[in-house]
Design an enzyme around this catalytic site. Structure first.
Site, short mmCIF file in Angstrom:
data_model
loop_
_atom_site.label_atom_id
_atom_site.label_comp_id
_atom_site.label_asym_id
_atom_site.label_seq_id
_atom_site.Cartn_x
_atom_site.Cartn_y
_atom_site.Cartn_z
N LEU A 108 166.60 27.65 67.19
CA LEU A 108 166.92 26.31 66.70
C LEU A 108 167.93 25.62 67.60
CD1 LEU A 108 166.93 26.93 62.86
CD2 LEU A 108 165.37 25.47 64.16
N ARG A 110 168.02 25.79 70.68
CA ARG A 110 167.25 25.26 71.81
C ARG A 110 166.49 23.99 71.45
NH1 ARG A 110 166.09 30.56 75.23
NH2 ARG A 110 167.72 31.82 74.27
N THR A 131 176.91 26.86 52.22
CA THR A 131 176.66 25.48 52.62
C THR A 131 176.56 25.43 54.14
OG1 THR A 131 177.70 24.48 50.68
CG2 THR A 131 177.60 23.13 52.66
N LEU A 132 175.52 24.78 54.63
CA LEU A 132 175.29 24.63 56.06
C LEU A 132 175.61 23.20 56.47
CD1 LEU A 132 171.83 26.44 56.13
CD2 LEU A 132 174.04 27.40 56.83
N GLU A 133 176.30 23.04 57.58
CA GLU A 133 176.65 21.72 58.12
C GLU A 133 175.67 21.44 59.27
OE1 GLU A 133 181.34 22.69 57.36
OE2 GLU A 133 180.37 23.22 59.23
N GLN A 152 172.10 32.92 60.82
CA GLN A 152 172.31 34.35 60.65
C GLN A 152 173.75 34.60 60.22
OE1 GLN A 152 171.43 36.27 64.39
NE2 GLN A 152 172.23 34.54 65.55
N TYR A 166 188.97 35.70 48.23
CA TYR A 166 188.45 34.41 47.79
C TYR A 166 187.86 34.60 46.40
CZ TYR A 166 186.25 29.84 48.53
OH TYR A 166 185.90 28.52 48.46
#
Length: 195
Positions: A108, A110, A131-133, A152, A166
């Site tokens: 990704l 690339r 959560t992905l930015e 990953q 946490y």
């Protein structure tokens, strides 16, 4: 020490590290990481005629964020220059003696897709979907399909278990999140919060 595939599988079998659903162990567990898949929910930031957003004002943050849920068979188009919040399909529970790092997949990268801006670190004790930015640094739109392997997780063992992990006892802002979460920086002490 970074956990190898053997270590990851052993910790998953012991049950102190949890990644669920982990539907294809042979595909998802890599030599020193676990591939996680893209969820269906996205938070998009509306383009608006405002001078700025004040991070400590909940109404301003919430006013410029809309949620999109991608249906079966559909895809999410990430346009050049866009920044959206996505989420992993898998829930992750990190034990007190491990940390996890979110890394992009080379394939990704690339295509100019990055999966985190700054929040690539998962503390011991975290439980929830990651959560992905997501950003597209390229010049053409990229179609993202829910359930594709998007990033990953790399697990590292601490020298000793965290004494204050946490979680709920600390009032951790993103504990048990079930989808992408917009900034909760207003909960920080410098903005009048408790953290």
């Amino acid at each position: 020490m970074i956990l190898s595939d053997q270590d990851i599988l052993a910790r998953l079998a012991d049950g102190d590290l949890a990644i669920e659903p982990l539907e294809d162990v042979d595909l998802q567990v890599q030599p020193a990481s676990v591939d996680v898949r893209l969820g269906r929910r996205f938070l998009e930031f509306e383009r608006a005629n405002v001078p700025c957003i004040h991070p400590n004002r909940e109404d301003e943050v919430d006013e410029y964020v809309t949620e999109t849920v991608v249906e079966d068979g559909d895809e999410f188009i990430l346009h050049p220059g866009d920044f959206v919040l996505g989420t992993t399909k898998e829930r992750v529970e990190v034990p007190r003696d491990l940390v996890a790092q979110v890394e992009g997949r080379s394939s990704l990268g690339r295509l100019a897709v990055v999966v985190h801006a700054t929040a690539g670190f998962i503390d011991p004790g975290f439980n929830g979907r990651v959560t992905l930015e997501l950003s597209n640094l390229g010049k053409v739109p990229v179609a993202l399909t829910p359930e594709m392997r998007i990033s990953q997780l790399v697990f590292t063992e601490l020298t000793s278990p965290a004494d204050r992990p946490y979680g709920d006892e600390r009032g951790s802002k993103y504990q048990d999140q079930d989808g992408p979460q917009a900034s909760r920086i207003r909960g920080d002490r410098e903005f009048g919060g408790t953290q």
